[in-house]
Design an enzyme around this catalytic site. Structure first.
Site, short mmCIF file in Angstrom:
data_model
loop_
_atom_site.label_atom_id
_atom_site.label_comp_id
_atom_site.label_asym_id
_atom_site.label_seq_id
_atom_site.Cartn_x
_atom_site.Cartn_y
_atom_site.Cartn_z
NE ARG B 74 -0.29 0.31 4.96
CZ ARG B 74 0.61 1.18 5.40
NH1 ARG B 74 0.87 2.26 4.70
NH2 ARG B 74 1.25 0.99 6.54
CB THR B 79 -0.09 2.57 10.17
OG1 THR B 79 -1.07 3.06 11.07
CG2 THR B 79 -0.62 1.31 9.49
CE1 TYR B 80 -0.13 -2.40 17.53
CE2 TYR B 80 -2.05 -0.99 17.81
CZ TYR B 80 -1.35 -2.14 18.12
OH TYR B 80 -1.87 -3.03 19.02
N GLY B 143 -4.48 3.94 3.58
CA GLY B 143 -3.40 3.56 2.67
C GLY B 143 -3.94 2.54 1.69
N GLY B 154 -6.89 -0.17 2.59
CA GLY B 154 -8.04 0.70 2.86
C GLY B 154 -7.90 1.59 4.08
CB CYS B 173 1.45 8.80 8.67
SG CYS B 173 -0.12 8.05 9.02
#
Lengths: 79, 217
Positions: B74, B79-80, B143, B154, B173
């Protein structure tokens, strides 16, 4: 020769960055194969090959910025 | 026919593989499009713009915490994901709508904002920073990947308050931003199940933007 052109990606999207090519120059590709991945904003976009043939030229390489309408590379079509 | 798959709480890898399968079904025309809902066990994903320096603790510590790391296709940075966050993966063939990445991203933001608004939480966009924000804190991250103009990956909507602490393991991010959740905003407990019901109802009714993804807000 078939040019590989970056299409319009969306309203206000004026550039994209080449992530990587799935093929090297000189390699054979089939129409609709994933040819090159680009990133823009929070999206990645795979540009499929416009024809079957040999990838003869890469104009924009990994990490380079390209604009819609510009030629990313070229293919020599199978005769 | 709206195809909605609710996977429940699953490992990221399982949902990622499932996305790819559904993607193939959409590409082959077996499905027109589909929506996948789920929650993930704790995981960090790195998008194409990510660098490992945006993970702030050593890999060994992540392992001890049981948090896996995946490089994914993506867009976006690190990110988590974890329980308490609702994942929404639209596998949508934009060839049937409008082939426009910008409009699609704005539509994803809209659907998250509309869902939050059912709890009287007014969220917003910030120009140039894709995602959904409550004041200056991020409440939903986006993303996506697009192949043959078919979308996958998504939206991650932060619902529960408890799990936000794990965002401190990364620079979300790739930026120094604060995250928030729907529970934090309203000061009440909310179940992820309720959010799924709202989202499912909107998708089934077509009142969410996906029925007219080519249009404007």
């Amino acid at each position: 020769m078939v040019k590989v052109v970056l299409p319009e990606l969306g309203e206000g999207i004026e550039k994209a960055t080449v992530s990587f090519w799935f093929f090297k120059e000189g390699e054979k590709v089939n129409e609709k194969d994933d040819l090159v991945e680009l990133t823009t904003d929070k999206a990645t976009f795979n540009l499929p090959s416009p024809a079957t043939g040999m990838l003869s030229e890469i104009t924009f390489h990994e990490g380079e910025t390209v604009h819609p309408g510009e030629v990313l590379g070229a293919l020599e079509e199978n005769q | 026919m709206v195809n909605i798959f609710d996977l429940g709480l699953v490992d990221f890898k399982e949902a990622w593989d499932f996305q790819k399968k559904v993607f193939s079904d959409v590409k082959n025309g077996e499905l027109t499009h589909a929506f996948i809902l789920c929650q993930h066990n704790p995981v960090i994903t790195l998008g194409r713009q990510a660098t490992s320096k945006n993970i702030l603790i050593p890999e060994s510590e992540l392992k001890n915490k049981g948090i896996e790391v995946f490089n994914v296709e993506r867009g976006g940075d690190a990110t988590y994901h974890g329980p308490g966050q609702l994942m929404f993966y639209p596998i949508l063939n934009l060839n049937y709508f409008k082939r426009d990445i910008h409009i699609f991203l704005r539509k994803l933001e809209s659907i998250a904002m509309q869902t939050f608004s059912e709890f009287s939480v007014a969220t917003q966009r910030i120009k140039g920073l894709t995602g959904v924000w409550f004041k200056d804190k991020k409440i939903a991250s986006i993303g996506i990947a697009i192949k043959n103009w078919i979308t996958y990956h998504g939206v991650a909507m932060n619902i529960k308050q408890d799990d936000l602490s794990n965002f401190s393991l990364i620079r979300p991010c790739g930026m120094d931003i604060m995250m928030t959740s729907l529970e934090t905003c309203i000061g009440e407990k909310i179940s992820v199940r309720d959010i799924k019901k709202i989202l499912t109802r909107r998708l089934q009714n077509g009142e969410s933007c996906f029925a007219r993804v080519g249009g404007r807000d």
